[in-house]
Scaffold this active site. Sequence first.
Site, mmCIF file in Angstrom:
data_model
loop_
_atom_site.group_PDB
_atom_site.id
_atom_site.type_symbol
_atom_site.label_atom_id
_atom_site.label_comp_id
_atom_site.label_asym_id
_atom_site.label_seq_id
_atom_site.Cartn_x
_atom_site.Cartn_y
_atom_site.Cartn_z
ATOM 1 N N GLY A 99 -49.595 21.953 2.671
ATOM 2 C CA GLY A 99 -50.440 21.236 1.718
ATOM 3 C C GLY A 99 -49.818 21.080 0.340
ATOM 4 N N HIS A 159 -53.653 31.142 11.691
ATOM 5 C CA HIS A 159 -53.193 30.214 10.649
ATOM 6 C C HIS A 159 -53.094 30.964 9.322
ATOM 7 C CE1 HIS A 159 -53.041 26.861 7.861
ATOM 8 N NE2 HIS A 159 -52.676 26.115 8.881
ATOM 9 N N SER A 219 -46.506 20.103 5.534
ATOM 10 C CA SER A 219 -46.204 18.802 4.921
ATOM 11 C C SER A 219 -45.323 17.919 5.809
ATOM 12 C CB SER A 219 -45.570 18.983 3.534
ATOM 13 O OG SER A 219 -46.450 19.700 2.682
ATOM 14 N N GLU A 241 -53.943 30.184 6.461
ATOM 15 C CA GLU A 241 -55.170 30.126 5.641
ATOM 16 C C GLU A 241 -56.163 31.187 6.110
ATOM 17 O OE1 GLU A 241 -55.839 25.946 6.180
ATOM 18 O OE2 GLU A 241 -54.081 25.525 4.940
ATOM 19 N N ASN A 263 -54.355 19.491 12.886
ATOM 20 C CA ASN A 263 -55.286 20.534 12.449
ATOM 21 C C ASN A 263 -56.137 19.910 11.346
ATOM 22 O OD1 ASN A 263 -56.623 22.716 11.415
ATOM 23 N ND2 ASN A 263 -54.789 23.803 10.715
ATOM 24 N N TRP A 264 -57.361 19.561 11.704
ATOM 25 C CA TRP A 264 -58.210 18.853 10.729
ATOM 26 C C TRP A 264 -58.802 19.801 9.690
ATOM 27 C CZ3 TRP A 264 -61.322 15.084 14.473
ATOM 28 C CH2 TRP A 264 -60.437 14.105 14.953
ATOM 29 N N LYS A 265 -58.630 21.101 9.874
ATOM 30 C CA LYS A 265 -59.134 22.107 8.925
ATOM 31 C C LYS A 265 -60.618 21.843 8.632
ATOM 32 C CE LYS A 265 -54.441 22.741 7.253
ATOM 33 N NZ LYS A 265 -53.525 23.069 6.174
ATOM 34 N N GLY A 298 -51.409 18.905 9.133
ATOM 35 C CA GLY A 298 -52.647 19.020 8.369
ATOM 36 C C GLY A 298 -53.012 17.684 7.748
ATOM 37 N N GLY A 299 -52.678 17.526 6.476
ATOM 38 C CA GLY A 299 -53.090 16.331 5.720
ATOM 39 C C GLY A 299 -52.802 15.010 6.410
ATOM 40 N N GLU A 320 -45.018 27.811 10.353
ATOM 41 C CA GLU A 320 -45.571 27.135 9.183
ATOM 42 C C GLU A 320 -45.249 27.950 7.926
ATOM 43 O OE1 GLU A 320 -48.995 24.357 10.412
ATOM 44 O OE2 GLU A 320 -49.861 26.303 9.975
#
Length: 260
Positions: free
Chosen positions: A181, A103, A221, A105, A10-12, A242-243, A175
């Site tokens: 994150g 998600h 994470s 977010e 997920n490149w957000k 993510g990251g 999640e």
Amino acid sequence: MARRNFVAGNWKENLLTSEAADLLAELLPLVQNINDADIAVCPTYLSIATVRERVKGTNIQLGAQNAHAVEKDGKLIQSGAYTGEVSPAMIKDAGCQWVILGHSERRQYFGETDEGVNVKVRACYEVGLKPIICVGETLEERDGGETLSVVDRQVRACLKDLPADRVKDSVIAYEPVWAIGTGRTATPEQAQEVHGAIRALLRELFGDATADVVRIQYGGSMKPGNAKELLAQPDIDGGLIGGAALKAADFAAIIEAARG
Ligand code: 13P
């Protein structure tokens, strides 16, 4: 029942289109021979066309990060006067197989609800787009001992009124919000407890044949150093990253850990 692990990036809201192309150029040679795990990347809408060209003919699948859907008079709307929005039909047309829905977010910053996610999920099924449905508790909910009841409520509501043979095509991503994150990861035991509960709920709602095939990803994470032990859990069938998905070597290492 062996499920094939599925690792999605997920490149957000990251990477200009040229940067997305550069990341793929680095990633492709690292993963091109992997055929015992499924891989997807989910760029912003604006990079989807470029990424689609780059992954054509490879083992990397494509997903979007959100979709818009409303239901009016019992009809799911795929186009209309909704400035700034993109429907499942459009995402499918752009070449995506997947879309991330609900998600945390989006729930946190854009007011998404389980009921809204359910409309989106049904609109996706209508056009043959497969959803990755995100659920997970906040730190406050975990500390209050509510984790399993929160996730139970989210899964039930997001999958409401869906037939079992459609649910088979979906992916659930657990999640925990406090792990996204933050560098803080659920322990394999904490994650397995929730994944096992989600699987049991799918069994109750949709039967064995569906519960046995739905992949449940872990997200929060996940990185090369912890992927193996998380993925070793019986009900963890991949990751939503993510990251670490923004670094080709890290993403490839997680995929390596997910191989069958
Ligand atoms: P991180 O891997 O950066 O914690 O993000 C997880 C996530 O939100 C994937 O959707």
